[in-house]
Motif scaffolding. Structure first.
Motif, short mmCIF file in Angstrom:
data_model
loop_
_atom_site.label_atom_id
_atom_site.label_comp_id
_atom_site.label_asym_id
_atom_site.label_seq_id
_atom_site.Cartn_x
_atom_site.Cartn_y
_atom_site.Cartn_z
N SER A 2 10.34 35.36 -25.20
CA SER A 2 10.31 34.67 -26.68
C SER A 2 11.00 33.54 -26.79
N SER A 5 12.37 33.72 -32.60
CA SER A 5 12.28 35.05 -33.13
C SER A 5 12.65 35.04 -34.78
N ARG A 7 13.89 37.74 -37.38
CA ARG A 7 14.39 39.04 -37.54
C ARG A 7 14.83 39.38 -38.77
N SER A 23 9.30 40.17 -39.32
CA SER A 23 10.26 40.11 -37.90
C SER A 23 8.87 39.83 -37.09
N ASP A 25 8.05 37.71 -33.03
CA ASP A 25 8.29 36.86 -31.65
C ASP A 25 7.12 36.00 -31.38
N ILE A 26 7.45 34.98 -30.83
CA ILE A 26 6.34 33.88 -30.49
C ILE A 26 6.93 33.70 -29.09
N GLY A 27 6.05 33.71 -27.99
CA GLY A 27 6.62 33.54 -26.87
C GLY A 27 6.46 32.11 -26.35
N GLU A 28 7.30 31.81 -25.18
CA GLU A 28 7.33 30.53 -24.69
C GLU A 28 6.04 30.18 -24.11
N GLU A 30 3.19 29.66 -26.11
CA GLU A 30 1.95 30.37 -26.49
C GLU A 30 1.73 28.97 -27.64
N THR A 186 5.42 24.88 -26.73
CA THR A 186 5.09 26.00 -27.51
C THR A 186 4.59 25.36 -28.75
#
Length: 314
Positions: A2, A5, A7, A23, A25-28, A30, A186
């Motif tokens: 991620s 994030s 939270r 909440s 998460d966004i991935g590297e 994407e 990203t």
């Protein structure tokens, strides 16, 4: 892994909650689409991520840095393309990009190289000495992007970047998003144009009333929505008794026969054996299938099913 994030993020104005325990998460690497009806909390979410608003509670991290505790580290890693143009009409294109580069601490030869690189990337290097007041709407949008990417941010946030521009400029911007992603950035992308999000985003999150109501790839959203699809059969004669047998199948929602009777549209709940079952019924009744067309649900139909509103509703 991620890169971004959220939270348990909440944004509250007096008693009104605009973002409700988000909440995510966004991935590297994407390209992530963020959708929602007007007033759903998209802009507030973007503003908190970019440091323009403080969250009421919870925290957001970018590359492991907290926007609450290490805001400058987060901002160094972000390039923001806002919905409203953030350029100076009385400065040249080169001066605009240079100004934003200096804000990020770039100086000297490196600054000049990055300015030229950013203008080249958006197709404005030949107009570097011209002022935006002489530009078309699409050119201004592209200059806006150049200002946001010239420091090579890890995260690029594009908030409605194609509003009010011509199709050629829109295509150029979409191609730019793909290219930026290939180069390692990203991207978080918001748009009212569903076809744009569908074309460039690997995953999509849908906000409604401040809550994340769905998140995933198109296929995952389809499963979450319990989305129906359509099968169009072109056959040599009317279904007759076959229609009655098809309607008894638990996955069939509706059968619409055209006036000629040889074109039949069947709305179904997708299942692994659905198509095979229907083809078996047709064949059993001695009907010849001439053509089969499968119409899968698109992102807009899924969005409407989940939110019950059009994207432009207030």
């Amino acid at each position: 892994m991620s890169l971004v994030s959220f939270r348990d993020v909440v944004k509250k104005y007096d008693t009104k909650i605009t973002v409700n325990h988000l909440s995510l998460d966004i991935g590297e690497g994407e390209v992530f689409g963020l959708l929602g009806p007007n007033g759903a909390g998209k802009s507030t979410t973007i503003h908190m991520l970019s440091g323009l608003l403080n969250a009421s509670s919870g925290d957001i991290t970018v590359g492991g840095y907290s926007i609450k505790n290490q805001p400058l580290e987060v901002k160094r890693r972000i390039g923001l393309v806002p919905q409203e143009l953030a350029i100076y009409e009385t400065l040249t294109a080169r001066e605009n990009v240079t100004f934003f580069g200096k804000l990020y601490g770039l100086r000297g030869k490196l600054l000049q190289e990055r300015v030229a690189e950013a203008l080249q990337f958006v197709g404005l290097l030949e107009r570097a000495g011209d002022k935006p007041q002489t530009f078309s709407g699409g050119m201004k949008r592209r200059l806006n992007i150049a200002c946001a990417i010239m420091h090579r941010p890890k995260l690029i946030i594009m908030d409605e970047p194609t509003v009010g521009i011509d199709p050629q400029s829109r295509n150029h911007i979409l191609d730019s998003v793909r290219e930026l992603n290939k180069l390692g950035s990203t991207v978080i992308y918001t748009s009212h144009y569903m076809e744009e999000v569908e074309a460039i985003c690997s995953r999509v999150g849908i906000l409604d009333n401040g809550k994340l109501i769905a998140c995933g790839s198109k296929e995952e959203l389809k499963q979450q929505a319990g989305q129906e699809e359509k099968l169009i059969f072109e056959i040599d004669r009317k279904l007759g008794q076959a229609a009655e047998e098809m309607t008894q199948h638990p996955g069939v929602r509706r059968i619409d026969e055209q006036e000629n009777g040889t074109t039949v549209e069947v709305t179904v709940k997708e299942s692994p054996s659905m198509l095979q079952d229907l083809l078996f019924i047709i064949q059993k009744h001695g009907i010849t299938l001439r053509k089969l067309t499968r119409v899968e649900p698109n992102l807009e139909s899924m969005f409407l099913q989940m939110t019950g509103r059009t994207l432009r509703d207030e």
